[in-house]
Each structure stands twice: as structure tokens, then as C-alpha cells.
Motif scaffolding. Structure first.
Motif, PDB file in Angstrom:
ATOM      1  N   LEU A 199      -2.861   8.201   3.200  1.00 59.78           N
ATOM      2  CA  LEU A 199      -1.520   7.867   2.709  1.00 59.78           C
ATOM      3  C   LEU A 199      -1.482   6.541   1.947  1.00 59.78           C
ATOM      4  O   LEU A 199      -0.452   6.183   1.375  1.00 59.78           O
ATOM      5  CB  LEU A 199      -0.535   7.791   3.889  1.00 59.78           C
ATOM      6  N   VAL A 200      -2.594   5.815   1.950  1.00 58.80           N
ATOM      7  CA  VAL A 200      -2.625   4.503   1.296  1.00 58.80           C
ATOM      8  C   VAL A 200      -2.658   4.676  -0.215  1.00 58.80           C
ATOM      9  O   VAL A 200      -3.531   5.357  -0.759  1.00 58.80           O
ATOM     10  CB  VAL A 200      -3.849   3.679   1.751  1.00 58.80           C
ATOM     11  N   GLU A 201      -1.667   4.089  -0.896  1.00 59.21           N
ATOM     12  CA  GLU A 201      -1.630   4.091  -2.363  1.00 59.21           C
ATOM     13  C   GLU A 201      -1.304   2.680  -2.829  1.00 59.21           C
ATOM     14  O   GLU A 201      -0.179   2.217  -2.684  1.00 59.21           O
ATOM     15  CB  GLU A 201      -0.588   5.084  -2.887  1.00 59.21           C
ATOM     16  N   TYR A 202      -2.323   2.000  -3.353  1.00 61.05           N
ATOM     17  CA  TYR A 202      -2.133   0.613  -3.763  1.00 61.05           C
ATOM     18  C   TYR A 202      -1.161   0.546  -4.938  1.00 61.05           C
ATOM     19  O   TYR A 202      -1.364   1.176  -5.968  1.00 61.05           O
ATOM     20  CB  TYR A 202      -3.475  -0.021  -4.126  1.00 61.05           C
ATOM     21  N   GLN A 203      -0.078  -0.193  -4.758  1.00 64.10           N
ATOM     22  CA  GLN A 203       0.995  -0.276  -5.753  1.00 64.10           C
ATOM     23  C   GLN A 203       0.610  -1.272  -6.850  1.00 64.10           C
ATOM     24  O   GLN A 203       1.099  -2.392  -6.900  1.00 64.10           O
ATOM     25  CB  GLN A 203       2.296  -0.698  -5.068  1.00 64.10           C
ATOM     26  N   LYS A 233      -8.738   6.774  -9.583  1.00 60.48           N
ATOM     27  CA  LYS A 233      -7.990   7.971  -9.182  1.00 60.48           C
ATOM     28  C   LYS A 233      -8.926   8.912  -8.435  1.00 60.48           C
ATOM     29  O   LYS A 233      -9.940   9.351  -8.970  1.00 60.48           O
ATOM     30  CB  LYS A 233      -7.406   8.676 -10.412  1.00 60.48           C
ATOM     31  N   VAL A 236      -9.999   0.137  -8.095  1.00 63.29           N
ATOM     32  CA  VAL A 236      -9.056   1.243  -7.926  1.00 63.29           C
ATOM     33  C   VAL A 236      -9.398   2.365  -8.898  1.00 63.29           C
ATOM     34  O   VAL A 236      -9.437   2.166 -10.102  1.00 63.29           O
ATOM     35  CB  VAL A 236      -7.608   0.771  -8.163  1.00 63.29           C
ATOM     36  N   TYR A 284      -5.428   6.781   6.412  1.00 63.17           N
ATOM     37  CA  TYR A 284      -5.966   6.230   5.167  1.00 63.17           C
ATOM     38  C   TYR A 284      -5.616   7.097   3.951  1.00 63.17           C
ATOM     39  O   TYR A 284      -5.515   6.595   2.837  1.00 63.17           O
ATOM     40  CB  TYR A 284      -7.479   6.055   5.269  1.00 63.17           C
ATOM     41  N   SER A 343       0.804  -1.219   0.000  1.00 57.67           N
ATOM     42  CA  SER A 343       0.000   0.000   0.000  1.00 57.67           C
ATOM     43  C   SER A 343       0.836   1.268   0.000  1.00 57.67           C
ATOM     44  O   SER A 343       0.310   2.369   0.197  1.00 57.67           O
ATOM     45  CB  SER A 343      -0.929   0.007   1.224  1.00 57.67           C
ATOM     46  N   GLY A 344       2.159   1.139  -0.207  1.00 58.06           N
ATOM     47  CA  GLY A 344       3.027   2.303  -0.268  1.00 58.06           C
ATOM     48  C   GLY A 344       3.259   2.977   1.062  1.00 58.06           C
ATOM     49  O   GLY A 344       3.555   4.172   1.127  1.00 58.06           O
ATOM     50  N   LYS A 359      -9.080  13.772  -1.897  1.00 55.49           N
ATOM     51  CA  LYS A 359      -8.217  12.902  -1.095  1.00 55.49           C
ATOM     52  C   LYS A 359      -9.027  12.233   0.015  1.00 55.49           C
ATOM     53  O   LYS A 359      -9.665  12.908   0.821  1.00 55.49           O
ATOM     54  CB  LYS A 359      -7.084  13.726  -0.477  1.00 55.49           C
TER      55      LYS A 359
END
Length: 305
Positions: free
Chosen positions: A36-40, A94, A92, A34, A19-20, A98
Motif C-alpha cells: 500500500l506504500v506509494e511515495y507522494q 513504477k 522510485v 508494504y 507514503s499515502g 506489486k
């Protein structure tokens, strides 16, 4: 394009990495921002099984989040619960705004040999379907957030012999508040709750008024919940709060109601009525009838006549 792969996260560290997020400060308990979560991943949809508990407080969710067979409605701030070993799907997208909130991860190893290890299974909301999330008022959200941060502060401190017990106590406090808030939701969100009860009566009337009882027997709580697109645990909790009955008790009441109708308006024998109500053995029907009414089917018919 749908993901064909189901990822498995055995540790909280694995989820952080995917999740970065930076490496967790505690391997078995972690509170995550939450936002800060960025699914890689380049995949449009990802699925995973995580072998730890997650309690999520989320706002401004843009993507569609599916858990079980339903989708979450993120129009309000809410809590979601995922038990260890459950399958989760995420579409997922964009985000235009935020997302905010927290994710609290609790690994089963952390609660092992504590009272919570046994008691956590008693909190039905870990088995609720996706569209049955807990919607929070501002005051309730503040209560939950404060407990989250207390847990984080404790594992940020120097770990000592008291640390685990203090964190466990905070988690238990959190779960007890969540149980209270769910009971409030059943009562205050009357429109959606009573719509489910109305649909339940329609489903049961359809089932009891055709040949389903003869062909399939008394429906299970799981079968009825599936027709209503809710989880068995959620339906049971809702009925318990609004009617004081479990789902099985409600089904039995409906069955006895149908039995009384047949006993009072037809000349069918008790055995024939038992068969029409899905019982293989008339004795089983008579026993249930007597438990529920304190008299036998024949006595009821005689008294009625």
C-alpha cells in the motif's frame, strides 16, 4: 534527476502521510502493508532520515533501494533493518509487479524506560550495510510474519496497562529470532561468506606486505570493512560466527604472524620490527606479542633459533 533534498521524519505519522497511508492507529508502533506504500513524489530519487526504527519484510521490489553505500538485492524475500537517525535513499520506479510484505515502525519513545531501550543497541544488524540484509526461508518468513501480526493485533486491541509490555516482549522475540536467522545465514550462505573471508585475507596480505603498516599503522576494523564493501558490524559478526574471533583479534593474529616471520627470518632488532609493524613504541609491540604468545619477542627468537 537526483533529489537534492533530504527529508526528515520525526514521527511515524509523518511517514504514513508522505507514503499515502492512512493515519497510524498507534502513534508509536505501526505495522504497514508494504503493497500500500506509494511515495507522494515526482522525484526519481528520494532521501530521508527517519527518527524511528524500521524492520521491513519485502518481496517483488522493482526499484533500487540503497542504504549506506550499497544496494539491496531483492531477488528473495528478506528482512531489512534501519535504525533511528539513519539516512536512507530510494530510487522510485513504477513497479511491474506489486510489491508485498510489511514495514514495522517502532518509535524510540515507545521503548523508553524499558529493557529494550538499552538492549536494542546490542543487535548488530541495525548497523549492517544494505547488501547484508537477512534472507529468509519460507518457515522463517512465517515466524516473522506471525510476530508482526501479533504486534498489530495487540495495538488494535483496547489499550491497557499490559499493552506496552506485551508489544515490547513481541519485539524482543522478533529481534532474537532475527539474530538466530542471521547466524544461520552466515553458516548456510557459505559461498558469499567464504568469499568475504578470502577477500579479507587478500586485503590483509596486501596491507601487511607493503609499507602500509609503517605509514598508517594497524588498520581499523572500519577501514578493512570499507575495502570489503561491508559494514564493520557485519564483518565482526561474520568473523565471530565462522572463526570465533572479533575483527580486532583477527588483525592482531595477522600482526603476530608477521612479527614471527620477521623474528625468525631477519636480523632486525625488536625495535626495528616494531617500527616496521607500525608501532611507535617497541614496548607496545612487545606487550601485545607477549599477551598473544605468552613469551617475549626475544624469547621467541631464542626458542626458534
Amino acid at each position: 534527476m537526483k533529489s537534492k533534498n533530504i527529508h526528515t521524519f520525526n514521527t511515524i505519522s509523518e511517514f504514513h502521510k508522505r507514503s499515502g497511508l492512512p493515519k497510524p492507529e498507534h502513534p508509536l508502533v505501526s505495522l504497514v502493508d508494504y503493497g500500500l506504500v506509494e511515495y507522494q513524489t515526482e522525484e526519481k530519487e528520494i532521501s530521508w532520515v527517519q527518527n524511528f526504527y524500521t524492520i521491513g519484510l519485502k518481496r517483488n521490489i522493482q526499484g533500487k533501494f540503497r542504504y549506506g553505500q550499497q544496494q539491496y538485492d531483492f531477488d528473495e524475500g528478506l528482512l531489512s533493518f534501519v535504525a533511528s537517525g539513519q539516512l536512507v535513499h530510494l530510487t522510485v520506479e513504477k513497479p511491474k509487479v506489486k510489491p508485498t510484505g510489511f514495514l514495522l515502525f517502532i518509535h524510540p519513545d515507545f521503548i523508553w524506560k524499558t529493557s529494550l531501550a538499552k538492549n536494542i543497541k546490542q543487535y548488530d544488524f541495525f548497523g549492517y550495510a544494505v547488501n547484508e540484509a537477512l534472507f529468509l526461508s519460507e518457515k522463517e518468513e512465517t515466524v516473522i510474519t506471525d510476530i508482526f501480526l501479533n504486534i498489530q493485533r495487540e495495538y488494535h486491541s483496547n489499550i491497557d496497562t499490559f499493552s506496552q509490555n506485551i508489544i515490547i516482549a513481541q519485539i524482543e522475540l522478533l529481534l532474537n529470532y532475527c539474530e538466530r536467522f542471521y547466524q544461520r545465514q552466515f553458516i548456510t550462505r557459505k559461498k558469499s561468506s567464504h568469499q568475504i573471508l578470502e577477500r579479507l585475507e587478500n586485503v590483509l596480505n596486501d596491507y601487511f606486505n607493503n609499507d602500509s603498516l609503517v605509514n598508517k599503522g594497524l588498520p581499523t576494523a572500519q577501514y578493512i570493512a570499507g575495502l570489503l564493501n561491508v559494514s564493520p558490524n557485519y564483518l565482526g559478526s561474520l568473523l565471530k560466527t565462522l572463526t570465533g574471533q572479533t575483527t580486532q583479534q583477527h588483525l592482531h593474529e595477522k600482526l603476530i604472524e608477521k612479527a614471527k616471520e620477521k623474528l625468525s627470518t631477519t636480523d632486525l632488532t625488536v625495535s626495528e620490527i616494531a617500527y616496521e609493524l607500525g608501532f611507535e613504541h617497541p614496548q607496545s609491540f612487545s606487550k601485545l606479542f607477549k599477551v598473544k604468545t605468552k613469551i617475549s619477542p626475544l624469547q621467541f627468537r631464542e626458542n626458534f633459533n
